[in-house]
Design a protein around this motif. Structure first.
Motif, PDB file in Angstrom:
ATOM      1  N   LEU A  95       0.841  -1.205   0.000  1.00  0.00           N
ATOM      2  CA  LEU A  95       0.000   0.000   0.000  1.00  0.00           C
ATOM      3  C   LEU A  95       0.872   1.250   0.000  1.00  0.00           C
ATOM      4  CD1 LEU A  95      -2.647  -1.206   2.621  1.00  0.00           C
ATOM      5  CD2 LEU A  95      -3.108  -0.758   0.198  1.00  0.00           C
ATOM      6  N   HIS A  96       1.933   1.210   0.783  1.00  0.00           N
ATOM      7  CA  HIS A  96       2.873   2.325   0.852  1.00  0.00           C
ATOM      8  C   HIS A  96       3.489   2.592  -0.528  1.00  0.00           C
ATOM      9  CE1 HIS A  96       6.385   4.465   2.936  1.00  0.00           C
ATOM     10  NE2 HIS A  96       6.852   4.248   1.723  1.00  0.00           N
ATOM     11  N   GLU A  97       4.020   1.525  -1.158  1.00  0.00           N
ATOM     12  CA  GLU A  97       4.754   1.702  -2.420  1.00  0.00           C
ATOM     13  C   GLU A  97       3.831   1.909  -3.617  1.00  0.00           C
ATOM     14  OE1 GLU A  97       7.857   2.135  -2.469  1.00  0.00           O
ATOM     15  OE2 GLU A  97       8.585   1.215  -0.612  1.00  0.00           O
ATOM     16  N   CYS A  98       2.803   1.057  -3.732  1.00  0.00           N
ATOM     17  CA  CYS A  98       1.989   1.070  -4.954  1.00  0.00           C
ATOM     18  C   CYS A  98       0.968   2.195  -4.941  1.00  0.00           C
ATOM     19  CB  CYS A  98       1.272  -0.262  -5.148  1.00  0.00           C
ATOM     20  SG  CYS A  98       2.375  -1.670  -5.219  1.00  0.00           S
TER      21      CYS A  98
ATOM     22  N   GLU B  53       6.863  13.059   3.244  1.00  0.00           N
ATOM     23  CA  GLU B  53       6.465  12.178   2.150  1.00  0.00           C
ATOM     24  C   GLU B  53       6.378  10.722   2.620  1.00  0.00           C
ATOM     25  OE1 GLU B  53       5.141  12.578  -0.604  1.00  0.00           O
ATOM     26  OE2 GLU B  53       5.342  10.541  -1.412  1.00  0.00           O
ATOM     27  N   GLU B  54       7.352  10.281   3.411  1.00  0.00           N
ATOM     28  CA  GLU B  54       7.299   8.902   3.915  1.00  0.00           C
ATOM     29  C   GLU B  54       6.116   8.730   4.874  1.00  0.00           C
ATOM     30  OE1 GLU B  54       8.852   6.393   2.697  1.00  0.00           O
ATOM     31  OE2 GLU B  54       9.937   7.770   1.390  1.00  0.00           O
ATOM     32  N   ALA B  55       5.842   9.747   5.672  1.00  0.00           N
ATOM     33  CA  ALA B  55       4.716   9.672   6.603  1.00  0.00           C
ATOM     34  C   ALA B  55       3.395   9.584   5.838  1.00  0.00           C
ATOM     35  CB  ALA B  55       4.714  10.888   7.524  1.00  0.00           C
TER      36      ALA B  55
ATOM     37  N   GLY C 183       0.461   4.748  -1.784  1.00  0.00           N
ATOM     38  CA  GLY C 183       0.722   5.882  -0.896  1.00  0.00           C
ATOM     39  C   GLY C 183       1.508   6.995  -1.564  1.00  0.00           C
ATOM     40  N   HIS C 184       2.669   6.640  -2.126  1.00  0.00           N
ATOM     41  CA  HIS C 184       3.506   7.671  -2.734  1.00  0.00           C
ATOM     42  C   HIS C 184       2.839   8.321  -3.952  1.00  0.00           C
ATOM     43  CE1 HIS C 184       6.985   7.584  -0.239  1.00  0.00           C
ATOM     44  NE2 HIS C 184       7.207   6.292  -0.430  1.00  0.00           N
ATOM     45  N   GLY C 185       1.958   7.550  -4.611  1.00  0.00           N
ATOM     46  CA  GLY C 185       1.334   8.088  -5.821  1.00  0.00           C
ATOM     47  C   GLY C 185       0.031   8.828  -5.565  1.00  0.00           C
TER      48      GLY C 185
HETATM   49 ZN    ZN Z   1       8.478   5.280   0.861  1.00  0.00          ZN
END
Ligand code: ZN
Length: 678
Positions: free
Chosen positions: A451-454, A479-481, A456-458
């Motif tokens: 969820l974070h990679e696919c 951004e990581e948060a 969250g960041h987008g």
């Molecule tokens: Zn990240």
């Protein structure tokens, strides 16, 4: 390769330190410990899903992987192969007393040499010294000259010892494998073997500067596949290729690659293998770029591999590449999970607790491939990366893309090995939480990462006119948060259960518990006493955990409970904790979308940076008492082809019983392809 570093590996261990489903308990993930090292095993899950032809392909590629072993030893230091040979000869002698202190010390030293592919620490770069004495070693070899390995120019025991003893025992000789200390001649002060005798840093730099042209849009990676030497006072490259330096090993690699090409899954993959063979034969870096381009385009094959000169960390000038190999195949189930997440990206975006002004109207998830490692070799054995992002060439990446993968069975092995190491027993509040983590933590941790990679960041968007760098030094923590909170919020959503990504509405609690425990307490084991938290991912975890703790205080959502003088995280209300994550996600997205630097500063400085010194000291003490090995590496599985009475291949089986020592002695017997001096 953008190698996922050991530090990240350790971070993962801490997050995922408590997984483990009981059905897989028979697989022995954790093996022996020595020095600062722990050996693990990884399971080649899904092996029996492969067709016989795919198994055959993996087998040939893994033989091609193992054939390159000696190249890395010689690249790391020119004395490594002969030191390994003499140590193995002594170690293998059953007539010696293996219970003596000296022999025990020799065994540890030899295992460290195997682990580091040489006499320098695989991570710290410094030479490690034997715990047996030089006198004992000299006396042992002198008493039995049969231990002296076959050198290209025959040596007496005395000549041999005079040459290698300073290398083994004198801390001032060849101290550092790769020296990066500014101001020194980095080549002359490094023990690695990428440059010949007497070549200076200035000479090497001007040699390669002369090759480069500023207006070449497609520059090859100069110097990547050769040793730079001086011959008759002139600099020249000894290229690593079939009829060049390391040719004896490369010819064996090529032999197995040819067999692999014959059973390739499709023409694209066949072309990849043939291009690599061509590169090993001609040593031409343009051919290497062609090979990389073909490799990037091979997306449909189940089986994939890396085999070649790849990592440039070992060269102080960062040009020459160490040899490595990994053979792998796609983990269909885990990849389906990432595809399910990605294909529902718009639903997740539409339903997030974020202000509609900051949402993306059109949302595309990123599909990440999860792979299963089948063999590790060269600079990936036994210490390994858990993710791969290749090729390295910038222009190839820009023009043709790159492949980025997570190695699922290795991250799983790290997590499983951490299970039962005492960490949860020490830090988790009670049996109730430990049971929860045993049952669900591994799956929720993988899902949270997806969820974070696919997604969250987008997710989300900046308001028009907002500078993407507006949050300055706070940008990466925020951004990581943002990505972590997106994942935390949705791990607890019933949609996840509906999509079949988690089995029930209890599972998410495991992720919430470990996240809070890690962010409030246990990640502090990686901070030196007295220091602040600096790294962005660690700051982000601290920010989220401390913010949720403080904002839930009035309703006692999460508490820091004291039992017998020890501090524990206790989550009293998981539903309210999820609401808090949603609230913070909305605020963090606002900060990002509006570029509100002052609010970002406030959040980070208040919740993410400072460490409670008393709690820090307590955590460090409790962690130290667990006596965990800081570095880990993997023992490879063993593949055995089976034939029927007519000599026809019927199956290839995989086994996990070989010990680290047995494996390395076998490798030294079957894959010692290079002379001891190259
Ligand atoms: Zn990240």
């Amino acid at each position: 390769m953008k190698k996922t570093t050991l530090l990240m590996t350790m971070a993962m261990m801490l997050i995922a330190s408590c997984s483990g489903d009981k059905t897989a308990a028979e697989f022995e993930y954790s093996n022996e410990k020595f020095a600062d090292l722990q050996m693990l095993r990884y399971e080649v899950k899904g092996w029996d899903q492969l067709s016989l032809r795919q198994k055959e392909l993996v087998y040939y590629l893994s033989e091609a992987a193992l054939q390159g072993r000696d190249i890395l030893y010689d690249q790391n230091c020119r004395y490594n192969l002969r030191i390994r040979a003499v140590l193995e000869a002594i170690y293998a002698d059953k007539a010696l007393d293996h219970e003596s202190e000296e022999m025990k010390a020799l065994e540890v030293y030899l295992k460290r040499v195997w682990f580091s592919n040489g006499i320098h620490h695989h991570y710290g770069e410094l030479k490690f010294l034997p715990a047996f004495s030089e006198e004992w070693f000299r006396a042992t070899v002198t008493a039995n000259p049969a231990y002296v390995p076959q050198m290209p120019v025959a040596q007496t025991a005395e000549e041999f010892l005079d040459e290698i003893c300073p290398v083994m025992f004198d801390p001032l000789v060849l101290t550092k494998k790769t020296n990066q200390a500014d101001g020194e001649d980095l080549i002359l002060t490094s023990a690695c073997n990428y440059y010949g005798e007497g070549v200076t840093q200035a000479e090497a730099e001007s040699f390669y500067a002369a090759m480069k042209s500023a207006d070449d849009p497609e520059p090859v990676m100069y110097g990547m596949n050769s040793r730079l030497v001086k011959e008759d006072g002139k600099l020249t490259e000894r290229v690593w290729k079939t009829d060049g330096l390391y040719g004896q090993a490369i010819a064996k690699i090529v032999y197995w690659l040819r067999k692999a090409a014959d059973v390739a899954e499709n023409d694209t993959q066949k072309e990849v293998i043939q291009k690599l063979i061509q590169f090993y034969d001609d040593g031409d870096l343009r051919t290497f770029d062609d090979y990389c381009i073909a490799w990037v385009k091979d997306l449909d094959s189940r089986v994939d591999f890396v085999n070649g000169f790849t990592e440039s960390y070992g060269d102080p000038l960062g040009m020459k590449a160490s040899w490595e190999s990994i053979v792998n195949f796609k983990d269909l189930e885990a990849t389906r999970r990432t595809e399910t997440v990605s294909s529902n990206a718009q639903w997740f975006e539409d339903h997030s607790p974020v202000d509609p002004r900051f949402k993306k109207e059109e949302c595309k998830g990123i599909t990440a491939k999860v792979i299963t490692a089948a063999i590790l070799a060269g600079d990936l054995y036994p210490s390994t990366a858990i993710g791969i992002n290749l090729p390295n060439s910038n222009w190839v990446r820009a023009a043709h893309g790159s492949k980025s993968v997570t190695i699922g069975n290795l991250t799983e092995a790290y997590a499983k090995a951490a299970h039962g190491n005492g960490f949860n027993e020490e830090f988790v509040f009670s049996n109730k939480e430990r049971k929860l983590l045993d049952k669900y933590d591994s799956m929720t941790d993988d899902l949270h990462t997806d969820l974070h990679e696919c997604l969250g960041h987008g997710s989300g968007k900046l308001l028009p006119g907002v500078d993407p760098d507006a949050l300055k030094a706070y940008g990466s923590t925020i951004e990581e948060a943002r990505a972590d909170l997106f994942g935390l919020y949705y791990v607890g959503d019933k949609k996840i259960v509906e999509l079949g990504l988690l089995p029930d509405r209890e599972a998410y609690k495991a992720q919430y518990y470990t996240y809070m425990m890690n962010g409030l307490m246990t990640q502090l084991v990686r901070i030196e006493p007295g220091n602040d938290i600096e790294e962005a991912h660690m700051r982000n975890r601290s920010l989220i955990a401390h913010w949720a703790y403080e904002h839930g205080k009035a309703e006692n959502v999460v508490e820091l409970a004291k039992v017998d003088g020890k501090t524990y995280v206790k989550v009293n209300d998981y539903k309210k904790l999820r609401n808090l994550f949603g609230e913070l996600l909305a605020e963090i997205q606002r900060i990002k979308s509006e570029g509100d630097l002052e609010a970002a500063r406030q959040l980070v400085e208040t919740y993410a940076v400072k460490v409670d010194p008393a709690l820090h000291q307590e955590v460090l003490q409790r962690y130290k008492a667990l006596d965990l090995a800081p570095y880990k590496g993997f023992i490879n599985p063993v593949y055995t082809p089976e034939y029927d009475a007519d000599g026809k291949l019927t199956d290839i089986t995989v086994s996990y019983t070989e010990s680290f020592a047995e494996q390395n002695l076998r490798y030294s017997r079957d894959y010692a392809n290079l002379p001891l001096v190259n």
